[in-house]
Design a protein around this motif. Sequence first.
Motif, PDB file in Angstrom:
ATOM      1  N   ARG A  88       0.846  -1.192   0.000  1.00 19.75           N
ATOM      2  CA  ARG A  88       0.000   0.000   0.000  1.00 19.75           C
ATOM      3  C   ARG A  88       0.884   1.245   0.000  1.00 19.75           C
ATOM      4  O   ARG A  88       1.632   1.495   0.945  1.00 19.75           O
ATOM      5  CB  ARG A  88      -0.926   0.022   1.206  1.00 19.75           C
ATOM      6  N   LYS A  89       0.761   2.031  -1.079  1.00 22.33           N
ATOM      7  CA  LYS A  89       1.477   3.297  -1.175  1.00 22.33           C
ATOM      8  C   LYS A  89       0.467   4.431  -1.045  1.00 22.33           C
ATOM      9  O   LYS A  89      -0.737   4.209  -1.134  1.00 22.33           O
ATOM     10  CB  LYS A  89       2.228   3.377  -2.501  1.00 22.33           C
ATOM     11  N   PRO A  90       0.951   5.660  -0.843  1.00 22.02           N
ATOM     12  CA  PRO A  90       0.006   6.769  -0.655  1.00 22.02           C
ATOM     13  C   PRO A  90      -0.975   6.940  -1.807  1.00 22.02           C
ATOM     14  O   PRO A  90      -2.114   7.363  -1.596  1.00 22.02           O
ATOM     15  CB  PRO A  90       0.936   7.991  -0.525  1.00 22.02           C
ATOM     16  N   ASP A  91      -0.564   6.618  -3.027  1.00 20.75           N
ATOM     17  CA  ASP A  91      -1.411   6.887  -4.177  1.00 20.75           C
ATOM     18  C   ASP A  91      -1.825   5.651  -4.966  1.00 20.75           C
ATOM     19  O   ASP A  91      -2.563   5.749  -5.945  1.00 20.75           O
ATOM     20  CB  ASP A  91      -0.697   7.857  -5.132  1.00 20.75           C
ATOM     21  N   ARG A  92      -1.373   4.467  -4.554  1.00 19.11           N
ATOM     22  CA  ARG A  92      -1.711   3.275  -5.336  1.00 19.11           C
ATOM     23  C   ARG A  92      -1.402   2.004  -4.558  1.00 19.11           C
ATOM     24  O   ARG A  92      -0.728   2.038  -3.525  1.00 19.11           O
ATOM     25  CB  ARG A  92      -0.951   3.264  -6.659  1.00 19.11           C
ATOM     26  N   THR A 137       0.952  -2.260 -10.721  1.00 28.61           N
ATOM     27  CA  THR A 137      -0.085  -1.558  -9.974  1.00 28.61           C
ATOM     28  C   THR A 137      -1.431  -2.257 -10.163  1.00 28.61           C
ATOM     29  O   THR A 137      -1.756  -2.686 -11.275  1.00 28.61           O
ATOM     30  CB  THR A 137      -0.188  -0.096 -10.441  1.00 28.61           C
ATOM     31  N   SER A 163       2.276  -2.152   4.632  1.00 31.88           N
ATOM     32  CA  SER A 163       2.376  -0.693   4.626  1.00 31.88           C
ATOM     33  C   SER A 163       3.527  -0.272   5.528  1.00 31.88           C
ATOM     34  O   SER A 163       4.052  -1.063   6.315  1.00 31.88           O
ATOM     35  CB  SER A 163       1.062  -0.062   5.104  1.00 31.88           C
ATOM     36  N   LEU A 170       6.957   2.845   5.773  1.00 31.72           N
ATOM     37  CA  LEU A 170       8.147   3.260   5.049  1.00 31.72           C
ATOM     38  C   LEU A 170       9.218   2.160   5.090  1.00 31.72           C
ATOM     39  O   LEU A 170       9.599   1.684   6.152  1.00 31.72           O
ATOM     40  CB  LEU A 170       8.701   4.546   5.661  1.00 31.72           C
ATOM     41  N   GLU A 185       2.004  -3.716   9.259  1.00 33.39           N
ATOM     42  CA  GLU A 185       2.545  -2.366   9.140  1.00 33.39           C
ATOM     43  C   GLU A 185       3.925  -2.311   9.781  1.00 33.39           C
ATOM     44  O   GLU A 185       4.113  -2.709  10.929  1.00 33.39           O
ATOM     45  CB  GLU A 185       1.621  -1.359   9.833  1.00 33.39           C
TER      46      GLU A 185
END
Length: 321
Positions: free
Chosen positions: A167-171, A184, A197, A199, A226
């Motif tokens: 899970r990335k911020p935009d996709r 993606t 998720s 960093l 996470e």
Amino acid sequence: MAQTIKRGGKGVRRAAAARTTQRKVQAARQQTGSVLDTVMHWLPFSEETLHRILMTLILAAAAALVWTVAVMAGIPALASEQAALIASDAGFKVSHLEVRGVNRMNEQRIYERVLGQNDRAMTTLDLAALRDELNQLPWVKDARVSRKLPDTLVIDIVERNPHAVLRKPDRMVLIDDTGVELETVKADKTKGMLVLSGLGVGQRVEDLTRLLDAAPALKPQVSEAEWVGNRRWNLTFKTGQVLALPEGDEKSAGALLSFARMDGVNRLLGGKVAAFDMRAPDRIYMRVPGHADEVAAEKRAADQAKAEAKRIAAAAKTDEG
């Protein structure tokens, strides 16, 4: 009657000189022959073998000279180009592409990589370079490229297997079991898959696999992991409950194993507790939504953890005995 004897003159002197020279040559030949005989006596092969060796060296030197001249004149390149043209005219050129082993990836990506090989002579294909180019595709774990005469290029693909979703911020991105990003995907295509998720979590996929393997009964119940602060894990179960684990591979694996044992006895998953915190050694804190006295709940959880720890220690002693 008196007879006069005449001397031979120049002809006699020439004949005498010739005979003298002949004797010198014969003597030299005898001396040279004796030297050669002595040398041949010490050589580990026959005179015939020596002649063959000398002839081979002479021919090799001549061939090297011819090749050097040809290279300087550009003849090998012309010859190679002409041979390729002849092979192409004879039908030995890339006209068909056969792709094997593709199940999940977009096969069009492979065609795009090898499009430049179309109509090329089979003799001019650089199979190693083409294989390296195909191995750069995200889905390709390994590739093998071969010729099938007269006109087919065969490509065998070993695909990577999707292991989880990043899970990335935009996709959302599919990844394999080593963290390699594949492609993606839409959120509705990730149902039932483990979601990661945090960093730097892409570099910790193998570490997470080892952690979950420590408690195989809980592994299929984990829906999300996470990576928090680049130091520890929070696990979310399919029930929506969250388990906070301590830092360190050994400590987190030990805490997860203890939680699995407590869940086996008390059925923690699916209960009223929303979150479990095992970051503190030898105790567990529980958060119950809407509970008036969370401190009491935490105390009871701590007592339960201590009791579980004592039970495990007693069992260990029994096993040692």
